[in-house]
Motif scaffolding. Structure first.
Motif, PDB file in Angstrom:
ATOM      1  N   ARG A 142       0.840  -1.193   0.000  1.00 43.82           N
ATOM      2  CA  ARG A 142       0.000   0.000   0.000  1.00 43.82           C
ATOM      3  C   ARG A 142       0.878   1.246   0.000  1.00 43.82           C
ATOM      4  O   ARG A 142       2.066   1.185   0.328  1.00 43.82           O
ATOM      5  CB  ARG A 142      -0.941   0.015   1.208  1.00 43.82           C
ATOM      6  CG  ARG A 142      -0.255   0.134   2.559  1.00 43.82           C
ATOM      7  CD  ARG A 142      -1.270   0.149   3.697  1.00 43.82           C
ATOM      8  NE  ARG A 142      -0.635   0.226   5.003  1.00 43.82           N
ATOM      9  CZ  ARG A 142      -0.317   1.368   5.613  1.00 43.82           C
ATOM     10  NH1 ARG A 142      -0.568   2.520   5.031  1.00 43.82           N
ATOM     11  NH2 ARG A 142       0.259   1.360   6.812  1.00 43.82           N
ATOM     12  N   ALA A 177       1.242   5.441   1.140  1.00 43.45           N
ATOM     13  CA  ALA A 177       0.823   6.479   2.075  1.00 43.45           C
ATOM     14  C   ALA A 177       1.892   7.562   2.053  1.00 43.45           C
ATOM     15  O   ALA A 177       2.990   7.361   1.532  1.00 43.45           O
ATOM     16  CB  ALA A 177       0.657   5.919   3.485  1.00 43.45           C
ATOM     17  N   ASP A 192      -0.273   4.812   9.229  1.00 42.49           N
ATOM     18  CA  ASP A 192      -1.236   3.721   9.311  1.00 42.49           C
ATOM     19  C   ASP A 192      -2.482   3.971   8.474  1.00 42.49           C
ATOM     20  O   ASP A 192      -3.387   3.143   8.440  1.00 42.49           O
ATOM     21  CB  ASP A 192      -1.623   3.446  10.768  1.00 42.49           C
ATOM     22  CG  ASP A 192      -2.078   4.694  11.514  1.00 42.49           C
ATOM     23  OD1 ASP A 192      -2.199   5.756  10.865  1.00 42.49           O
ATOM     24  OD2 ASP A 192      -2.311   4.605  12.731  1.00 42.49           O
ATOM     25  N   PRO A 197      -3.695   6.044   4.474  1.00 41.08           N
ATOM     26  CA  PRO A 197      -3.108   6.660   3.278  1.00 41.08           C
ATOM     27  C   PRO A 197      -2.884   8.161   3.409  1.00 41.08           C
ATOM     28  O   PRO A 197      -1.954   8.705   2.834  1.00 41.08           O
ATOM     29  CB  PRO A 197      -4.149   6.350   2.179  1.00 41.08           C
ATOM     30  CG  PRO A 197      -4.908   5.185   2.678  1.00 41.08           C
ATOM     31  CD  PRO A 197      -4.949   5.332   4.170  1.00 41.08           C
ATOM     32  N   VAL A 251       4.510  -0.880   3.254  1.00 38.79           N
ATOM     33  CA  VAL A 251       3.990   0.454   2.951  1.00 38.79           C
ATOM     34  C   VAL A 251       5.078   1.246   2.230  1.00 38.79           C
ATOM     35  O   VAL A 251       6.231   1.275   2.654  1.00 38.79           O
ATOM     36  CB  VAL A 251       3.507   1.184   4.228  1.00 38.79           C
ATOM     37  CG1 VAL A 251       4.608   1.327   5.256  1.00 38.79           C
ATOM     38  CG2 VAL A 251       2.932   2.552   3.876  1.00 38.79           C
ATOM     39  N   VAL A 281       6.309   4.890   0.841  1.00 34.75           N
ATOM     40  CA  VAL A 281       6.101   6.282   1.247  1.00 34.75           C
ATOM     41  C   VAL A 281       6.986   7.205   0.410  1.00 34.75           C
ATOM     42  O   VAL A 281       8.220   7.141   0.508  1.00 34.75           O
ATOM     43  CB  VAL A 281       6.429   6.464   2.746  1.00 34.75           C
ATOM     44  CG1 VAL A 281       6.254   7.914   3.164  1.00 34.75           C
ATOM     45  CG2 VAL A 281       5.558   5.548   3.597  1.00 34.75           C
ATOM     46  N   GLN A 328       6.014  -1.738  11.147  1.00 39.14           N
ATOM     47  CA  GLN A 328       5.609  -2.264   9.854  1.00 39.14           C
ATOM     48  C   GLN A 328       6.706  -1.951   8.852  1.00 39.14           C
ATOM     49  O   GLN A 328       7.310  -0.880   8.867  1.00 39.14           O
ATOM     50  CB  GLN A 328       4.299  -1.633   9.376  1.00 39.14           C
ATOM     51  CG  GLN A 328       3.902  -2.153   7.996  1.00 39.14           C
ATOM     52  CD  GLN A 328       2.562  -1.664   7.522  1.00 39.14           C
ATOM     53  OE1 GLN A 328       2.001  -0.735   8.072  1.00 39.14           O
ATOM     54  NE2 GLN A 328       2.032  -2.313   6.490  1.00 39.14           N
ATOM     55  N   MET A 387       8.544  -0.585   5.910  1.00 36.45           N
ATOM     56  CA  MET A 387       8.283   0.651   5.168  1.00 36.45           C
ATOM     57  C   MET A 387       9.486   0.971   4.296  1.00 36.45           C
ATOM     58  O   MET A 387      10.636   0.861   4.729  1.00 36.45           O
ATOM     59  CB  MET A 387       8.023   1.807   6.144  1.00 36.45           C
ATOM     60  CG  MET A 387       7.819   3.155   5.462  1.00 36.45           C
ATOM     61  SD  MET A 387       7.355   4.495   6.620  1.00 36.45           S
ATOM     62  CE  MET A 387       8.930   4.846   7.410  1.00 36.45           C
TER      63      MET A 387
END
Length: 319
Positions: A14, A16, A77, A79, A202, A204, A221, A223
């Protein structure tokens, strides 16, 4: 860093962005402007606001290079996290975690780090207060501009992942990131095998860590921070003027919005770029959408607008 990604991990990739990450990364920009000359307009703008801020403890936890204390930049945690929510997560850092991570920082003032580790609960409170004051004095005014850039990148990369899968996504992310089809290799000073721990990866984008990549992993998490596209235009004002023919056809303001939607965007981001109110942008978008030139799609709590194929053709002009 070497991450092994199982199929379920790839499915849970995902995107974010993080106001806290940008704020913390900007501390390095302040200390070494030559490292990121692209942000000199921001440095010039905030220099007069630094008086009265006590950033010594933050500078100790965020040295000019190398490891910075992870608790300052928890992986987002949602978007679209906001600064207040991320600051609250920093404030809730367990004291033992903060003390441990402060001890990993190299090249910092040992007296400052020692004071922090002697009473990490008080240290976390002081640092959170310093971050809040720094945000208010030097960053809040500029965040909408940075947010709009990061937002466009997230939307662009999300479409890329949906259309071309992980291989196409990682091939275009950064030269320091290589996807083998099973493992993700990130060129960092260390290189150690690791697996994700059940909650996906995630991704970023960052303007103030640009042009480098960064990683975080267990106990956080996993990242990956990567350099945002388009940072060269971050401090420029608005989209280019609309061509006369297009402006005459649909109106100058609507033409500029249509051109700005070369990358999908939210109403608030468009309003900031256009230097008009969100209400005015909403009115123009209703007309553009009613004419079949744009369409909105909901992502979480945000509505993101993009051009339709007809809108693309009209914006491109005569071939």
């Amino acid at each position: 860093m070497i991450w092994t990604l199982r199929p379920e991990d790839v499915a849970r990739i995902r995107f974010a962005f993080s106001p806290m990450w940008e704020l913390v990364a900007s501390l390095r920009t302040l200390r070494d402007p030559a490292r990121q000359a692209i942000h000199l307009p921001w440095i010039t703008g905030v220099r007069g606001h630094l008086a009265g801020l006590d950033l010594a403890e933050l500078f100790a936890l965020v040295p000019p290079s190398g490891y910075l204390a992870d608790f300052l930049t928890p992986p987002p945690d949602t978007p679209y996290p906001d600064f207040a929510a991320e600051l609250d997560r920093v404030r809730r850092t367990p004291p033992d975690v903060a003390a441990y991570e402060a001890g990993l920082v190299e090249g910092a003032d040992p007296a400052v780090i020692g004071r922090f580790r002697d009473d990490p609960e008080a240290g976390v409170a002081r640092v959170a207060g310093a971050l809040e004051a720094y945000w208010a004095a030097c960053f809040a005014e500029y965040w909408p501009r940075v947010r709009a850039l990061l937002e466009r990148d997230v939307l662009r990369r999300s479409r890329q992942l949906a259309h071309g899968g992980a291989r196409e996504l990682f091939a275009a992310l950064d030269p320091a990131v290589v996807w083998t089809g099973e493992r993700l290799l990130v060129d960092r000073p260390w290189c150690e095998p690791a697996g994700l721990h059940g909650d996906g990866l995630v991704l970023v984008p960052s303007a103030f860590y640009w042009p480098a990549v960064a990683v975080m992993s267990a106990p956080y998490q996993s990242m990956l921070v990567y350099p945002v596209l388009g940072v060269g235009g971050l401090w420029e004002d608005g989209p280019p003027p609309a061509p006369g023919a297009l402006a005459a056809l649909i109106g100058r303001s609507r033409a500029r919005i249509l051109l700005a939607l070369a990358e999908p965007s939210t109403t608030s981001a468009l309003a900031h770029r256009m230097a008009v109110t969100p209400g005015a942008v909403s009115q123009h978008l209703r007309v553009l959408s009613g004419s079949g030139l744009t369409v909105g799609m909901r992502i979480g709590k945000e509505v993101v607008y993009r051009r339709t194929a007809t809108g693309d053709a009209l914006a491109a002009g005569p071939s």
